[in-house]
Design a protein around this motif. Structure first.
Motif, PDB file in Angstrom:
ATOM      1  N   THR A 125      -5.354  79.104  23.099  1.00  0.00           N
ATOM      2  CA  THR A 125      -5.489  80.032  21.975  1.00  0.00           C
ATOM      3  C   THR A 125      -4.994  79.406  20.681  1.00  0.00           C
ATOM      4  OG1 THR A 125      -5.178  81.914  23.477  1.00  0.00           O
ATOM      5  CG2 THR A 125      -4.877  82.322  21.118  1.00  0.00           C
ATOM      6  N   LEU A 126      -3.862  78.714  20.745  1.00  0.00           N
ATOM      7  CA  LEU A 126      -3.330  78.054  19.556  1.00  0.00           C
ATOM      8  C   LEU A 126      -4.263  76.950  19.068  1.00  0.00           C
ATOM      9  CD1 LEU A 126       0.469  77.794  20.493  1.00  0.00           C
ATOM     10  CD2 LEU A 126      -0.619  79.382  18.873  1.00  0.00           C
ATOM     11  N   GLY A 127      -4.862  76.216  20.007  1.00  0.00           N
ATOM     12  CA  GLY A 127      -5.796  75.161  19.622  1.00  0.00           C
ATOM     13  C   GLY A 127      -7.015  75.715  18.906  1.00  0.00           C
ATOM     14  N   VAL A 128      -7.545  76.820  19.434  1.00  0.00           N
ATOM     15  CA  VAL A 128      -8.694  77.456  18.780  1.00  0.00           C
ATOM     16  C   VAL A 128      -8.309  77.966  17.398  1.00  0.00           C
ATOM     17  CG1 VAL A 128     -10.304  79.400  18.887  1.00  0.00           C
ATOM     18  CG2 VAL A 128      -9.810  78.077  20.949  1.00  0.00           C
ATOM     19  N   ALA A 129      -7.144  78.595  17.291  1.00  0.00           N
ATOM     20  CA  ALA A 129      -6.689  79.120  15.997  1.00  0.00           C
ATOM     21  C   ALA A 129      -6.534  78.007  14.976  1.00  0.00           C
ATOM     22  CB  ALA A 129      -5.367  79.862  16.180  1.00  0.00           C
ATOM     23  N   LEU A 130      -6.028  76.851  15.420  1.00  0.00           N
ATOM     24  CA  LEU A 130      -5.855  75.713  14.514  1.00  0.00           C
ATOM     25  C   LEU A 130      -7.200  75.245  13.974  1.00  0.00           C
ATOM     26  CD1 LEU A 130      -4.159  73.456  13.235  1.00  0.00           C
ATOM     27  CD2 LEU A 130      -4.401  72.172  15.391  1.00  0.00           C
ATOM     28  N   ILE A 131      -8.164  75.081  14.868  1.00  0.00           N
ATOM     29  CA  ILE A 131      -9.471  74.587  14.442  1.00  0.00           C
ATOM     30  C   ILE A 131     -10.185  75.612  13.576  1.00  0.00           C
ATOM     31  CG2 ILE A 131     -11.763  73.918  15.260  1.00  0.00           C
ATOM     32  CD1 ILE A 131     -10.376  72.697  17.699  1.00  0.00           C
ATOM     33  N   MET A 132     -10.160  76.887  14.007  1.00  0.00           N
ATOM     34  CA  MET A 132     -10.843  77.933  13.237  1.00  0.00           C
ATOM     35  C   MET A 132     -10.255  78.051  11.830  1.00  0.00           C
ATOM     36  SD  MET A 132     -13.276  79.201  15.045  1.00  0.00           S
ATOM     37  CE  MET A 132     -13.475  77.514  15.603  1.00  0.00           C
ATOM     38  N   GLY A 133      -8.920  78.005  11.731  1.00  0.00           N
ATOM     39  CA  GLY A 133      -8.291  78.102  10.418  1.00  0.00           C
ATOM     40  C   GLY A 133      -8.691  76.964   9.509  1.00  0.00           C
ATOM     41  N   THR A 134      -8.720  75.751  10.067  1.00  0.00           N
ATOM     42  CA  THR A 134      -9.099  74.580   9.268  1.00  0.00           C
ATOM     43  C   THR A 134     -10.548  74.653   8.829  1.00  0.00           C
ATOM     44  OG1 THR A 134      -7.497  73.231  10.491  1.00  0.00           O
ATOM     45  CG2 THR A 134      -9.211  72.070   9.254  1.00  0.00           C
ATOM     46  N   ARG A 135     -11.441  75.026   9.754  1.00  0.00           N
ATOM     47  CA  ARG A 135     -12.865  75.066   9.422  1.00  0.00           C
ATOM     48  C   ARG A 135     -13.180  76.176   8.421  1.00  0.00           C
ATOM     49  NH1 ARG A 135     -16.471  71.974  12.497  1.00  0.00           N
ATOM     50  NH2 ARG A 135     -15.268  70.282  13.450  1.00  0.00           N
ATOM     51  N   ALA A 186      -6.832  67.766  12.234  1.00  0.00           N
ATOM     52  CA  ALA A 186      -6.586  69.082  12.831  1.00  0.00           C
ATOM     53  C   ALA A 186      -7.587  69.374  13.940  1.00  0.00           C
ATOM     54  CB  ALA A 186      -6.659  70.170  11.759  1.00  0.00           C
ATOM     55  N   ASP A 187      -8.854  68.961  13.753  1.00  0.00           N
ATOM     56  CA  ASP A 187      -9.853  69.147  14.799  1.00  0.00           C
ATOM     57  C   ASP A 187      -9.480  68.360  16.052  1.00  0.00           C
ATOM     58  OD1 ASP A 187     -11.460  70.788  13.227  1.00  0.00           O
ATOM     59  OD2 ASP A 187     -12.504  69.078  12.342  1.00  0.00           O
ATOM     60  N   ALA A 188      -9.069  67.098  15.854  1.00  0.00           N
ATOM     61  CA  ALA A 188      -8.709  66.253  16.994  1.00  0.00           C
ATOM     62  C   ALA A 188      -7.526  66.845  17.768  1.00  0.00           C
ATOM     63  CB  ALA A 188      -8.382  64.846  16.509  1.00  0.00           C
ATOM     64  N   VAL A 189      -6.516  67.284  17.018  1.00  0.00           N
ATOM     65  CA  VAL A 189      -5.351  67.894  17.679  1.00  0.00           C
ATOM     66  C   VAL A 189      -5.758  69.166  18.410  1.00  0.00           C
ATOM     67  CG1 VAL A 189      -3.114  68.985  17.289  1.00  0.00           C
ATOM     68  CG2 VAL A 189      -3.728  66.909  16.024  1.00  0.00           C
ATOM     69  N   GLY A 190      -6.594  69.988  17.773  1.00  0.00           N
ATOM     70  CA  GLY A 190      -7.043  71.224  18.400  1.00  0.00           C
ATOM     71  C   GLY A 190      -7.834  70.979  19.666  1.00  0.00           C
ATOM     72  N   VAL A 191      -8.719  69.989  19.659  1.00  0.00           N
ATOM     73  CA  VAL A 191      -9.513  69.654  20.845  1.00  0.00           C
ATOM     74  C   VAL A 191      -8.610  69.249  22.002  1.00  0.00           C
ATOM     75  CG1 VAL A 191     -11.076  67.925  21.802  1.00  0.00           C
ATOM     76  CG2 VAL A 191     -11.650  69.061  19.650  1.00  0.00           C
ATOM     77  N   GLU A 195     -21.811  73.507  12.155  1.00  0.00           N
ATOM     78  CA  GLU A 195     -22.015  72.215  12.796  1.00  0.00           C
ATOM     79  C   GLU A 195     -21.996  72.338  14.317  1.00  0.00           C
ATOM     80  OE1 GLU A 195     -18.849  69.879  11.124  1.00  0.00           O
ATOM     81  OE2 GLU A 195     -20.159  69.090   9.556  1.00  0.00           O
ATOM     82  N   ALA A 196     -22.669  71.380  14.969  1.00  0.00           N
ATOM     83  CA  ALA A 196     -22.736  71.377  16.431  1.00  0.00           C
ATOM     84  C   ALA A 196     -21.353  71.217  17.045  1.00  0.00           C
ATOM     85  CB  ALA A 196     -23.655  70.248  16.897  1.00  0.00           C
ATOM     86  N   SER A 197     -20.492  70.414  16.424  1.00  0.00           N
ATOM     87  CA  SER A 197     -19.155  70.192  16.973  1.00  0.00           C
ATOM     88  C   SER A 197     -18.345  71.481  16.975  1.00  0.00           C
ATOM     89  CB  SER A 197     -18.422  69.117  16.167  1.00  0.00           C
ATOM     90  OG  SER A 197     -18.351  69.473  14.788  1.00  0.00           O
ATOM     91  N   LEU A 198     -18.480  72.306  15.929  1.00  0.00           N
ATOM     92  CA  LEU A 198     -17.755  73.567  15.870  1.00  0.00           C
ATOM     93  C   LEU A 198     -18.257  74.528  16.946  1.00  0.00           C
ATOM     94  CD1 LEU A 198     -15.737  75.477  14.621  1.00  0.00           C
ATOM     95  CD2 LEU A 198     -17.417  76.034  12.843  1.00  0.00           C
ATOM     96  N   ALA A 199     -19.571  74.597  17.136  1.00  0.00           N
ATOM     97  CA  ALA A 199     -20.129  75.452  18.182  1.00  0.00           C
ATOM     98  C   ALA A 199     -19.643  75.018  19.564  1.00  0.00           C
ATOM     99  CB  ALA A 199     -21.653  75.428  18.131  1.00  0.00           C
ATOM    100  N   ALA A 200     -19.561  73.721  19.786  1.00  0.00           N
ATOM    101  CA  ALA A 200     -19.088  73.210  21.078  1.00  0.00           C
ATOM    102  C   ALA A 200     -17.628  73.573  21.304  1.00  0.00           C
ATOM    103  CB  ALA A 200     -19.272  71.695  21.143  1.00  0.00           C
ATOM    104  N   ILE A 201     -16.822  73.507  20.262  1.00  0.00           N
ATOM    105  CA  ILE A 201     -15.397  73.828  20.389  1.00  0.00           C
ATOM    106  C   ILE A 201     -15.213  75.306  20.699  1.00  0.00           C
ATOM    107  CG2 ILE A 201     -13.230  73.987  19.117  1.00  0.00           C
ATOM    108  CD1 ILE A 201     -14.135  71.399  17.649  1.00  0.00           C
ATOM    109  N   VAL A 202     -15.962  76.173  20.004  1.00  0.00           N
ATOM    110  CA  VAL A 202     -15.864  77.610  20.275  1.00  0.00           C
ATOM    111  C   VAL A 202     -16.275  77.910  21.715  1.00  0.00           C
ATOM    112  CG1 VAL A 202     -16.751  79.883  19.654  1.00  0.00           C
ATOM    113  CG2 VAL A 202     -16.227  78.230  17.860  1.00  0.00           C
ATOM    114  N   ALA A 203     -17.363  77.297  22.173  1.00  0.00           N
ATOM    115  CA  ALA A 203     -17.843  77.533  23.542  1.00  0.00           C
ATOM    116  C   ALA A 203     -16.851  77.051  24.587  1.00  0.00           C
ATOM    117  CB  ALA A 203     -19.189  76.842  23.738  1.00  0.00           C
TER     118      ALA A 203
END
Length: 288
Positions: A130-140, A266-271, A91-99
């Motif tokens: 780093t923790l925010g990215v790990a949270l989102i990546m784990g959930t996705r 989890a996405d909202a918290v990670g963002v 999804e576009a939202s996941l790509a934006a978060i990684v970037a």
């Protein structure tokens, strides 16, 4: 930072973040590499034409020519190329978060490669991001996100980090619009033969595709890049990079509004954690 700089920064963050949504629309109806190469031909040609109309020339400094080549290859060909391919599957939202982790990687590279001191606030920001990215990546990943697409985005953001580091010295010497146009033509020159080798140009031109391609060519492609260079030239790279902390928020919101992508708790918290981490790093660097 004056009102104009604030306006430029907010405009850049919104335009840059919206590119993920328009790219997602494009790759659903056209081959990603060739579509991106076409975008760069158009936006690069328009950029060079505008530069000539503004009285600018291609007499760039050595640092600017180096940045044009590195930026064209690393940001346009590698970062955007890999993201366009990846958004066939994620999804576009996941790509934006990684970037959005790019400013964190830049801070780490400046710390390691150039010996710039990092204050405790900056260290805390790096850890939080780093923790925010790990949270989102784990959930996705648990939700079934395509791992190859995520890996492509991660490699792309590393290339974007290299491109950002190469920007040092690009704003000096003027001719900013010419620099913008030329680095896009470099990206097209790299992507075009690769696209014809790997893809087939089989496209049905629909109003949705035409609108998305025109938008991503002129707004995130040309306008956002010019605004970014102008902002860096006006207030410096470190204060300008602060506006990147808005990218995960804008990227997720635009994808939700235009594509109907859902965002979990989890996405909202990670963002929020990632954005706070980026802001802490940039504030720390400005104080330093």
């Amino acid at each position: 930072m004056d009102f104009r700089a604030l306006f430029l920064g907010l405009a850049f963050a919104l335009m840059w973040s919206s590119a993920f949504t328009s790219a997602r629309i494009i790759v659903a109806e056209a081959p990603p590499i060739l579509a991106l190469a076409l975008r760069f031909v158009i936006s690069g040609g328009v950029g060079v034409a505008l530069a000539l109309a503004m009285g600018q020339t291609a007499r760039l400094t050595r640092g600017q020519w180096t940045a044009v080549v590195v930026f064209g290859i690393c940001q346009n060909a590698l970062y955007l190329g890999l993201n366009f391919v990846a958004m066939q599957w994620i999804e576009a939202s996941l790509a934006a978060i990684v970037a959005s982790v790019m400013p964190l990687l830049v801070a780490v590279c400046i710390w390691v490669l150039f010996g710039e001191r990092t204050r405790p606030l900056g260290v805390a920001g790096l850890i939080a991001g780093t923790l925010g990215v790990a949270l989102i990546m784990g959930t996705r990943v648990q939700g079934g996100a395509d791992m190859l697409g995520i890996v492509f985005c991660l490699i792309g953001v590393m290339a974007l980090t290299a491109a950002t580091l190469a920007m040092r010295g690009v704003s000096g010497g003027g001719n900013l619009m010419m620099v913008v146009g030329l680095q896009m033509l470099v990206g097209s020159a790299v992507l075009t033969p690769l696209g014809f080798a790997l893809e087939t140009w089989d496209v049905t031109w629909t109003p949705r595709l035409i609108t998305a391609l025109a938008y991503t060519t002129l707004v995130p492609g040309l306008a956002a890049t010019w605004v970014w260079f102008t902002l860096v030239d006006r207030i410096g790279a470190t204060p300008a990079a602060t506006f990147h902390f808005l990218n995960p928020f804008f990227g997720v919101v635009v994808a939700a509004l235009l594509l109907g992508e859902r965002m979990g708790i989890a996405d909202a918290v990670g963002v929020v954690v990632i954005a706070g981490g980026i802001l802490a790093v940039q504030v720390s660097r400005m104080r330093a």
